[in-house]
Design a protein around this motif. Sequence first.
Motif, PDB file in Angstrom:
ATOM      1  N   CYS A  28       5.922   5.387  -9.170  1.00 28.18           N
ATOM      2  CA  CYS A  28       4.802   6.277  -8.572  1.00 28.18           C
ATOM      3  C   CYS A  28       5.187   6.595  -7.142  1.00 28.18           C
ATOM      4  O   CYS A  28       5.317   5.606  -6.470  1.00 28.18           O
ATOM      5  CB  CYS A  28       3.642   5.499  -8.811  1.00 28.18           C
ATOM      6  N   ILE A  29       5.289   7.961  -7.052  1.00 27.59           N
ATOM      7  CA  ILE A  29       5.802   8.401  -5.490  1.00 27.59           C
ATOM      8  C   ILE A  29       4.314   8.960  -4.997  1.00 27.59           C
ATOM      9  O   ILE A  29       3.754   9.977  -5.269  1.00 27.59           O
ATOM     10  CB  ILE A  29       6.847   9.420  -5.645  1.00 27.59           C
ATOM     11  N   TRP A  30       4.010   8.364  -3.607  1.00 29.42           N
ATOM     12  CA  TRP A  30       2.852   8.913  -2.938  1.00 29.42           C
ATOM     13  C   TRP A  30       3.163   9.254  -1.468  1.00 29.42           C
ATOM     14  O   TRP A  30       4.095   8.716  -0.814  1.00 29.42           O
ATOM     15  CB  TRP A  30       1.742   7.896  -2.857  1.00 29.42           C
ATOM     16  N   HIS A  31       2.661  10.472  -1.018  1.00 30.00           N
ATOM     17  CA  HIS A  31       2.874  10.805   0.163  1.00 30.00           C
ATOM     18  C   HIS A  31       1.426  10.628   0.919  1.00 30.00           C
ATOM     19  O   HIS A  31       0.579  11.215   0.455  1.00 30.00           O
ATOM     20  CB  HIS A  31       3.278  12.325   0.382  1.00 30.00           C
ATOM     21  N   LEU A  32       1.476   9.686   1.818  1.00 29.35           N
ATOM     22  CA  LEU A  32       0.205   9.601   2.673  1.00 29.35           C
ATOM     23  C   LEU A  32       0.220  10.933   3.586  1.00 29.35           C
ATOM     24  O   LEU A  32       0.877  10.888   4.493  1.00 29.35           O
ATOM     25  CB  LEU A  32       0.120   8.174   3.272  1.00 29.35           C
ATOM     26  N   LYS A  33      -1.050  11.545   3.758  1.00 33.76           N
ATOM     27  CA  LYS A  33      -1.058  12.520   4.705  1.00 33.76           C
ATOM     28  C   LYS A  33      -2.576  12.171   5.419  1.00 33.76           C
ATOM     29  O   LYS A  33      -3.409  11.590   4.987  1.00 33.76           O
ATOM     30  CB  LYS A  33      -1.492  13.943   3.929  1.00 33.76           C
ATOM     31  N   PRO A  34      -2.869  12.922   6.446  1.00 34.91           N
ATOM     32  CA  PRO A  34      -4.063  12.611   7.002  1.00 34.91           C
ATOM     33  C   PRO A  34      -5.472  12.755   6.234  1.00 34.91           C
ATOM     34  O   PRO A  34      -6.299  11.901   6.687  1.00 34.91           O
ATOM     35  CB  PRO A  34      -4.231  13.663   8.258  1.00 34.91           C
ATOM     36  N   GLY A  94       3.671  19.109 -10.118  1.00 37.10           N
ATOM     37  CA  GLY A  94       3.308  19.240  -8.976  1.00 37.10           C
ATOM     38  C   GLY A  94       2.646  18.268  -8.031  1.00 37.10           C
ATOM     39  O   GLY A  94       2.633  16.856  -8.708  1.00 37.10           O
ATOM     40  N   GLU A  95       1.944  18.367  -7.093  1.00 35.42           N
ATOM     41  CA  GLU A  95       1.663  17.211  -6.224  1.00 35.42           C
ATOM     42  C   GLU A  95      -0.037  17.391  -6.433  1.00 35.42           C
ATOM     43  O   GLU A  95      -0.702  18.280  -6.577  1.00 35.42           O
ATOM     44  CB  GLU A  95       1.690  17.822  -4.601  1.00 35.42           C
ATOM     45  N   GLN A  96      -0.692  16.106  -6.821  1.00 36.48           N
ATOM     46  CA  GLN A  96      -1.763  15.848  -6.904  1.00 36.48           C
ATOM     47  C   GLN A  96      -2.515  15.128  -5.592  1.00 36.48           C
ATOM     48  O   GLN A  96      -2.253  13.940  -5.508  1.00 36.48           O
ATOM     49  CB  GLN A  96      -2.194  15.115  -8.187  1.00 36.48           C
ATOM     50  N   GLY A 151      -5.718  12.314   3.202  1.00 28.68           N
ATOM     51  CA  GLY A 151      -5.561  11.599   1.836  1.00 28.68           C
ATOM     52  C   GLY A 151      -4.389  11.478   1.080  1.00 28.68           C
ATOM     53  O   GLY A 151      -3.302  12.157   1.692  1.00 28.68           O
ATOM     54  N   PRO A 152      -4.084  10.721   0.196  1.00 30.36           N
ATOM     55  CA  PRO A 152      -2.855  10.582  -0.275  1.00 30.36           C
ATOM     56  C   PRO A 152      -2.399  11.442  -1.313  1.00 30.36           C
ATOM     57  O   PRO A 152      -3.423  11.912  -2.078  1.00 30.36           O
ATOM     58  CB  PRO A 152      -2.892   8.843  -0.907  1.00 30.36           C
ATOM     59  N   CYS A 153      -1.033  11.863  -1.697  1.00 37.85           N
ATOM     60  CA  CYS A 153      -0.972  12.989  -2.597  1.00 37.85           C
ATOM     61  C   CYS A 153       0.072  12.333  -3.551  1.00 37.85           C
ATOM     62  O   CYS A 153       1.097  11.954  -2.996  1.00 37.85           O
ATOM     63  CB  CYS A 153      -0.431  13.952  -1.917  1.00 37.85           C
ATOM     64  N   PHE A 154      -0.154  12.319  -4.918  1.00 37.68           N
ATOM     65  CA  PHE A 154       0.662  11.849  -5.933  1.00 37.68           C
ATOM     66  C   PHE A 154       1.619  12.726  -6.030  1.00 37.68           C
ATOM     67  O   PHE A 154       1.397  14.132  -6.491  1.00 37.68           O
ATOM     68  CB  PHE A 154      -0.148  11.463  -7.177  1.00 37.68           C
ATOM     69  N   GLN A 155       2.953  12.452  -6.202  1.00 34.90           N
ATOM     70  CA  GLN A 155       4.264  13.414  -6.565  1.00 34.90           C
ATOM     71  C   GLN A 155       4.052  13.405  -8.250  1.00 34.90           C
ATOM     72  O   GLN A 155       4.890  12.781  -8.812  1.00 34.90           O
ATOM     73  CB  GLN A 155       5.220  13.270  -5.931  1.00 34.90           C
ATOM     74  N   ASP A 156       3.366  14.173  -8.925  1.00 37.42           N
ATOM     75  CA  ASP A 156       3.180  14.494 -10.445  1.00 37.42           C
ATOM     76  C   ASP A 156       4.150  15.151 -11.173  1.00 37.42           C
ATOM     77  O   ASP A 156       3.957  16.245 -11.341  1.00 37.42           O
ATOM     78  CB  ASP A 156       1.841  14.803 -10.383  1.00 37.42           C
ATOM     79  N   LYS A 157       5.370  14.440 -11.334  1.00 37.20           N
ATOM     80  CA  LYS A 157       6.507  15.178 -12.001  1.00 37.20           C
ATOM     81  C   LYS A 157       6.105  15.700 -13.552  1.00 37.20           C
ATOM     82  O   LYS A 157       6.496  16.621 -14.017  1.00 37.20           O
ATOM     83  CB  LYS A 157       7.778  14.543 -11.936  1.00 37.20           C
ATOM     84  N   LEU A 158       5.248  14.833 -14.023  1.00 35.02           N
ATOM     85  CA  LEU A 158       4.694  15.224 -15.455  1.00 35.02           C
ATOM     86  C   LEU A 158       4.152  16.437 -15.411  1.00 35.02           C
ATOM     87  O   LEU A 158       3.878  17.241 -16.420  1.00 35.02           O
ATOM     88  CB  LEU A 158       4.001  14.041 -16.011  1.00 35.02           C
ATOM     89  N   ARG A 159       2.956  16.782 -14.493  1.00 36.97           N
ATOM     90  CA  ARG A 159       1.996  17.736 -14.559  1.00 36.97           C
ATOM     91  C   ARG A 159       2.623  18.700 -13.621  1.00 36.97           C
ATOM     92  O   ARG A 159       1.956  19.722 -13.319  1.00 36.97           O
ATOM     93  CB  ARG A 159       0.686  17.314 -14.130  1.00 36.97           C
ATOM     94  N   ASP A 218      -3.081   7.309 -13.736  1.00 39.15           N
ATOM     95  CA  ASP A 218      -1.711   7.452 -13.424  1.00 39.15           C
ATOM     96  C   ASP A 218      -0.633   7.379 -14.424  1.00 39.15           C
ATOM     97  O   ASP A 218      -0.747   6.428 -15.108  1.00 39.15           O
ATOM     98  CB  ASP A 218      -1.300   6.591 -12.019  1.00 39.15           C
ATOM     99  N   GLN A 219       0.214   8.272 -14.574  1.00 36.13           N
ATOM    100  CA  GLN A 219       1.446   8.280 -15.470  1.00 36.13           C
ATOM    101  C   GLN A 219       2.656   8.318 -14.729  1.00 36.13           C
ATOM    102  O   GLN A 219       3.231   9.266 -14.168  1.00 36.13           O
ATOM    103  CB  GLN A 219       1.299   9.400 -16.555  1.00 36.13           C
ATOM    104  N   CYS A 220       3.383   7.152 -14.579  1.00 32.77           N
ATOM    105  CA  CYS A 220       4.558   7.073 -13.776  1.00 32.77           C
ATOM    106  C   CYS A 220       5.294   5.726 -14.064  1.00 32.77           C
ATOM    107  O   CYS A 220       4.714   4.543 -14.344  1.00 32.77           O
ATOM    108  CB  CYS A 220       4.467   7.377 -12.332  1.00 32.77           C
TER     109      CYS A 220
END
Length: 105
Positions: free
Chosen positions: A79-85, A97-99, A87-95, A74-76
């Motif tokens: 660190c912004i995470w969206h928990l979804k059914p 998009g969403e990982q 799995g979690p999705c990292f809001q990756d502004k450096l790359r 992780d590079q942040c």
Amino acid sequence: MNAEADEFEVWNYVTRLSKINGTCANSYNDFPSFFIAYGEKYLFSIEDATLNINCKWEWTGVSHKFEIFNVGRDQCVTCIWHLKPDGPCFQDKLRGGEQCYSWDS
């Protein structure tokens, strides 16, 4: 080493039926448990960005674990995470998009 994080923003996009209960820890500290309603976020800060952080997420008969902070991954600063059914999705502004990741368990 990539780690810089000092703040986490975790959003619940898993279920509208109940709040998510989160419990996180690193190798030295257990952080206070917290609840997140659907579409809302929980913020927390850390003082040591050299340690991985594992969290357990529970809602309506479901329990999952995920390493919400991995020093090598992780590079942040926030660190912004969206928990979804699925799995979690990292809001990756450096790359750009969403990982998204699968739950660890």
